[in-house]
Design a protein around this motif. Structure first.
Motif, PDB file in Angstrom:
ATOM      1  N   TRP A 169      -7.325  -7.578  -7.448  1.00 17.60           N
ATOM      2  CA  TRP A 169      -6.411  -7.795  -6.330  1.00 17.60           C
ATOM      3  C   TRP A 169      -6.949  -7.179  -5.048  1.00 17.60           C
ATOM      4  CZ3 TRP A 169      -2.948 -10.860  -4.677  1.00 17.60           C
ATOM      5  CH2 TRP A 169      -2.000 -10.492  -3.727  1.00 17.60           C
ATOM      6  N   ASP A 170      -6.912  -7.937  -3.966  1.00 21.65           N
ATOM      7  CA  ASP A 170      -7.354  -7.451  -2.661  1.00 21.65           C
ATOM      8  C   ASP A 170      -6.119  -7.039  -1.868  1.00 21.65           C
ATOM      9  OD1 ASP A 170      -8.381  -7.003  -0.124  1.00 21.65           O
ATOM     10  OD2 ASP A 170      -9.798  -8.681  -0.240  1.00 21.65           O
ATOM     11  N   ARG A 171      -5.747  -5.791  -2.014  1.00 23.38           N
ATOM     12  CA  ARG A 171      -4.534  -5.298  -1.367  1.00 23.38           C
ATOM     13  C   ARG A 171      -4.654  -5.325   0.154  1.00 23.38           C
ATOM     14  NH1 ARG A 171      -4.402   0.383  -2.082  1.00 23.38           N
ATOM     15  NH2 ARG A 171      -3.926   0.052  -4.286  1.00 23.38           N
ATOM     16  N   VAL A 172      -5.813  -4.977   0.664  1.00 17.76           N
ATOM     17  CA  VAL A 172      -6.006  -4.935   2.118  1.00 17.76           C
ATOM     18  C   VAL A 172      -5.826  -6.326   2.725  1.00 17.76           C
ATOM     19  CG1 VAL A 172      -7.660  -4.476   3.967  1.00 17.76           C
ATOM     20  CG2 VAL A 172      -7.515  -2.928   1.995  1.00 17.76           C
ATOM     21  N   LYS A 173      -6.393  -7.313   2.080  1.00 17.57           N
ATOM     22  CA  LYS A 173      -6.272  -8.693   2.577  1.00 17.57           C
ATOM     23  C   LYS A 173      -4.817  -9.151   2.543  1.00 17.57           C
ATOM     24  CE  LYS A 173      -7.900 -13.415   1.732  1.00 17.57           C
ATOM     25  NZ  LYS A 173      -8.770 -14.283   0.881  1.00 17.57           N
ATOM     26  N   PHE A 174      -4.124  -8.871   1.427  1.00 15.18           N
ATOM     27  CA  PHE A 174      -2.740  -9.320   1.332  1.00 15.18           C
ATOM     28  C   PHE A 174      -1.847  -8.582   2.317  1.00 15.18           C
ATOM     29  CE2 PHE A 174       1.605  -9.111  -0.339  1.00 15.18           C
ATOM     30  CZ  PHE A 174       1.891 -10.474  -0.338  1.00 15.18           C
ATOM     31  N   LYS A 175      -2.124  -7.311   2.558  1.00 15.16           N
ATOM     32  CA  LYS A 175      -1.319  -6.564   3.530  1.00 15.16           C
ATOM     33  C   LYS A 175      -1.413  -7.216   4.906  1.00 15.16           C
ATOM     34  CE  LYS A 175      -0.473  -1.995   5.511  1.00 15.16           C
ATOM     35  NZ  LYS A 175      -0.837  -0.554   5.486  1.00 15.16           N
ATOM     36  N   GLY A 222       0.798  -1.225   0.000  1.00 13.57           N
ATOM     37  CA  GLY A 222       0.000   0.000   0.000  1.00 13.57           C
ATOM     38  C   GLY A 222       0.827   1.269   0.000  1.00 13.57           C
ATOM     39  N   SER A 223       2.137   1.155   0.256  1.00 14.29           N
ATOM     40  CA  SER A 223       2.996   2.340   0.228  1.00 14.29           C
ATOM     41  C   SER A 223       3.167   2.847  -1.204  1.00 14.29           C
ATOM     42  CB  SER A 223       4.383   2.003   0.786  1.00 14.29           C
ATOM     43  OG  SER A 223       4.330   1.606   2.128  1.00 14.29           O
ATOM     44  N   PRO A 224       3.321   4.164  -1.374  1.00 21.16           N
ATOM     45  CA  PRO A 224       3.679   4.671  -2.702  1.00 21.16           C
ATOM     46  C   PRO A 224       5.040   4.103  -3.110  1.00 21.16           C
ATOM     47  CG  PRO A 224       2.953   6.443  -1.254  1.00 21.16           C
ATOM     48  CD  PRO A 224       3.142   5.234  -0.385  1.00 21.16           C
ATOM     49  N   ALA A 225       5.141   3.587  -4.307  1.00 20.65           N
ATOM     50  CA  ALA A 225       6.394   2.991  -4.765  1.00 20.65           C
ATOM     51  C   ALA A 225       7.426   4.075  -5.025  1.00 20.65           C
ATOM     52  CB  ALA A 225       6.158   2.181  -6.030  1.00 20.65           C
ATOM     53  N   PRO A 226       8.620   3.948  -4.454  1.00 19.50           N
ATOM     54  CA  PRO A 226       9.663   4.956  -4.689  1.00 19.50           C
ATOM     55  C   PRO A 226      10.055   5.024  -6.162  1.00 19.50           C
ATOM     56  CG  PRO A 226      10.221   3.544  -2.819  1.00 19.50           C
ATOM     57  CD  PRO A 226       9.057   2.910  -3.511  1.00 19.50           C
ATOM     58  N   SER A 227      10.458   6.201  -6.591  1.00 24.73           N
ATOM     59  CA  SER A 227      10.927   6.351  -7.965  1.00 24.73           C
ATOM     60  C   SER A 227      12.216   5.571  -8.164  1.00 24.73           C
ATOM     61  CB  SER A 227      11.146   7.827  -8.292  1.00 24.73           C
ATOM     62  OG  SER A 227      12.115   8.386  -7.412  1.00 24.73           O
ATOM     63  N   GLU A 250       1.810  -3.351  -4.363  1.00 21.21           N
ATOM     64  CA  GLU A 250       0.676  -4.263  -4.202  1.00 21.21           C
ATOM     65  C   GLU A 250       1.089  -5.601  -3.598  1.00 21.21           C
ATOM     66  OE1 GLU A 250      -2.322  -3.356  -4.757  1.00 21.21           O
ATOM     67  OE2 GLU A 250      -2.139  -1.588  -6.032  1.00 21.21           O
ATOM     68  N   TRP A 251       2.315  -6.020  -3.865  1.00 23.71           N
ATOM     69  CA  TRP A 251       2.742  -7.364  -3.461  1.00 23.71           C
ATOM     70  C   TRP A 251       4.251  -7.373  -3.353  1.00 23.71           C
ATOM     71  CZ3 TRP A 251       5.765 -11.228  -5.753  1.00 23.71           C
ATOM     72  CH2 TRP A 251       5.617 -12.535  -5.246  1.00 23.71           C
ATOM     73  N   ILE A 252       4.782  -8.164  -2.402  1.00 17.74           N
ATOM     74  CA  ILE A 252       6.222  -8.369  -2.247  1.00 17.74           C
ATOM     75  C   ILE A 252       6.442  -9.861  -2.044  1.00 17.74           C
ATOM     76  CG2 ILE A 252       8.302  -7.838  -0.893  1.00 17.74           C
ATOM     77  CD1 ILE A 252       6.876  -5.299   0.097  1.00 17.74           C
ATOM     78  N   GLY A 253       7.399 -10.451  -2.777  1.00 12.21           N
ATOM     79  CA  GLY A 253       7.664 -11.875  -2.593  1.00 12.21           C
ATOM     80  C   GLY A 253       8.623 -12.411  -3.633  1.00 12.21           C
ATOM     81  N   HIS A 254       8.730 -13.740  -3.674  1.00 15.88           N
ATOM     82  CA  HIS A 254       9.616 -14.412  -4.624  1.00 15.88           C
ATOM     83  C   HIS A 254       9.006 -14.341  -6.022  1.00 15.88           C
ATOM     84  CE1 HIS A 254      12.084 -17.480  -6.513  1.00 15.88           C
ATOM     85  NE2 HIS A 254      12.826 -17.559  -5.418  1.00 15.88           N
TER      86      HIS A 254
END
Length: 386
Positions: free
Chosen positions: A193-199, A31-36, A173-177
C-alpha cells in the motif's frame, strides 16, 4: 460514462453538491495514529474467533466501519463485509462494525431476514437473517458515540457507511465506502500500500468537494464567467500537482459550464465530439449522453452541432442495442430533434419510441409526443395566418 454525463450536474444554475463538505482541517486523516476503541456493546464476535479490541496490535490489520440499522447502503454492505472477513479471517484482519444506536435497536434487527437473502448468485442463502450474515465479523454498538467522535467527526466524515483501514503500524491507511475497500485492504495486508500517494488523493478529493461548493455559489448567482475561470484555475493547479483524475473532472466541469452558458467554441465542440466518438459502439451510453444534452438545452444551454452529432451516432449504432432499449433511444433522438427545432423529425422519432414501448413506458412517452404535435400545429397555424 460519468465523465460524459458530468456536465449535467454543473449546467444547472442552482448547482448543488450532494456529497458531504470537507470544511475544516481534519484531526484524523491518512497516516494519523488510529484512536483506541471504547465500544460499549460487542454483539457479534466472528463466532468466537475475535476478541473485543481497545488498542490495535502491531502487525494486525483492522477495518473500523460505521453503520446504522436505518441506513440502506449499510445494510447492503453487510454481505460484502462478511465475505471480506471470511477471506481474511486467517490473515490477521479483523472487521469491527460500529453503530451508535441502543443495544435494543440493533438486537431487534438481527432476527429479521436480510433483504438480499436468496436474491441470486452470490447473495446470502434464502432465509438468512442479519444475525446469520454478521456472525462472520464483529458487530457492535456504542451509544455514547465516543468512537464516532474520535473517528467520524475527527475525520470530517458525515455519511455512512464509512470504513477506516487501520494498518499494521496502527495508522489510518484508508478511509472510504466499505464496498470500495477491496483493493486497498489487499494492498495493506500484502504491504504494498502506498499511503503517501493515497493521502494526496484523499486530500485532493476533500479539497474538490470544498471547491465544488464555491463553484456552486458562483453558478447559483449567475456568475458563469467567474465559475469558468475558477474551473480553469483548478485545472492548472491539478496539473501542477500531477492529479490526473482531478484534471479530468475539472475539465469536464469547465466545458459543461460553457455549454450551459451557450459558449459553444470550437474547443467545446471538439471536446464533446471526442466523447461521442469513444461511445460510438455503445448506443445506450450515447442515448444517456444525448439525454443529458437535452437537459442542458432545457436549462438554456446552446448545443451547437452536438445534438446532430449525437443523433447520427445513435442511429449508426442502434443495431447494437437490445430491443427493449428502442423506446429510450428513439425518445432521446426525438428530444434532440426538438432541441434543434426539427419538430417533424422529432415527432417521427417519438412515434417510434411509443410504438416500441410497453404500456408503462407509453404513459411516460405519449405526453411528450402530444406536446410535440401541439407545437407543430401551432407553428403551422402561425405560418398559415401570415
Amino acid at each position: 460514462m460519468l465523465r460524459a454525463l458530468f456536465f449535467v450536474i454543473c449546467s444547472l444554475a442552482l448547482l448543488v453538491v450532494h456529497r458531504a463538505p470537507a470544511v475544516a482541517e481534519q484531526e484524523l486523516t491518512i497516516g494519523s495514529p488510529a484512536p483506541s476503541l471504547d465500544i460499549e456493546h460487542w454483539i457479534q464476535d466472528g463466532n468466537g474467533f475475535f476478541k473485543p479490541v481497545k488498542k490495535f496490535k502491531k502487525d494486525k490489520v483492522y477495518v473500523v466501519e460505521f453503520w446504522a440499522t436505518w441506513c440502506g447502503p449499510c445494510i447492503m454492505s453487510m454481505p460484502h463485509l462478511a465475505e471480506t472477513q471470511k477471506k481474511y479471517r486467517g490473515r490477521g484482519v479483523q472487521i469491527i462494525s460500529i453503530s451508535d444506536e441502543s443495544l435494543d435497536e440493533v438486537e431487534s434487527l438481527l432476527s429479521q431476514e436480510h433483504p438480499q437473502a436468496g436474491k441470486g448468485k452470490g447473495a446470502p442463502a434464502a432465509g438468512s437473517t442479519f444475525a446469520d450474515i454478521t456472525s462472520a465479523y464483529c458487530l457492535t454498538t456504542d451509544p455514547d458515540r465516543s468512537v464516532h467522535e474520535s473517528y467520524m467527526e475527527a475525520a470530517n466524515q458525515n455519511g455512512i457507511p464509512t470504513s477506516f483501514i487501520v494498518g499494521k503500524s496502527g495508522q489510518v491507511e484508508w478511509i472510504g465506502h466499505p464496498m470500495e475497500m477491496d483493493a486497498p485492504l489487499e494492498a495493506v495486508v500484502e504491504d504494498t500500500w502506498d499511503r503517501v500517494k493515497f493521502k494526496k488523493q484523499f486530500q485532493s478529493a476533500a479539497e474538490f468537494e470544498t471547491n465544488m461548493q464555491k463553484l456552486s455559489m458562483l453558478a447559483g448567482a449567475g456568475k458563469f464567467d467567474d465559475a469558468i475561470a475558477f474551473a480553469e484555475a483548478q485545472i492548472k493547479k491539478s496539473k501542477a500537482d500531477e492529479l490526473d483524475e482531478m484534471v479530468i473532472q475539472w475539465t469536464d466541469i469547465r466545458f459543461s459550464l460553457m455549454i450551459s452558458t451557450g459558449n459553444i467554441t470550437d474547443d467545446v465542440v471538439t471536446y464533446y465530439r471526442d466523447h461521442i466518438n469513444t461511445m460510438k459502439d455503445n448506443p445506450i451510453q450515447l442515448a444517456q449522453f444525448g439525454y443529458s444534452l437535452y437537459d442542458a438545452f432545457q436549462q438554456g444551454g446552446d448545443l451547437g452541432p452536438l445534438d446532430t452529432d449525437v443523433i447520427k451516432a445513435i442511429t449508426a449504432s442502434s443495431d447494437k442495442a437490445p430491443a427493449d432499449a428502442v423506446p429510450f433511444l428513439q425518445n432521446t433522438i426525438a428530444q434532440l430533434f426538438a432541441a434543434d427545432g426539427q419538430l417533424e423529425k422529432a415527432i417521427e422519432a417519438q412515434k417510434k419510441a411509443v410504438d416500441a414501448a410497453d404500456e408503462r413506458q407509453k404513459r411516460r412517452l405519449v405526453p411528450f409526443l402530444e406536446s410535440l404535435q401541439g407545437k407543430l400545429a401551432k407553428e403551422k397555424k402561425a405560418r398559415d395566418d401570415k
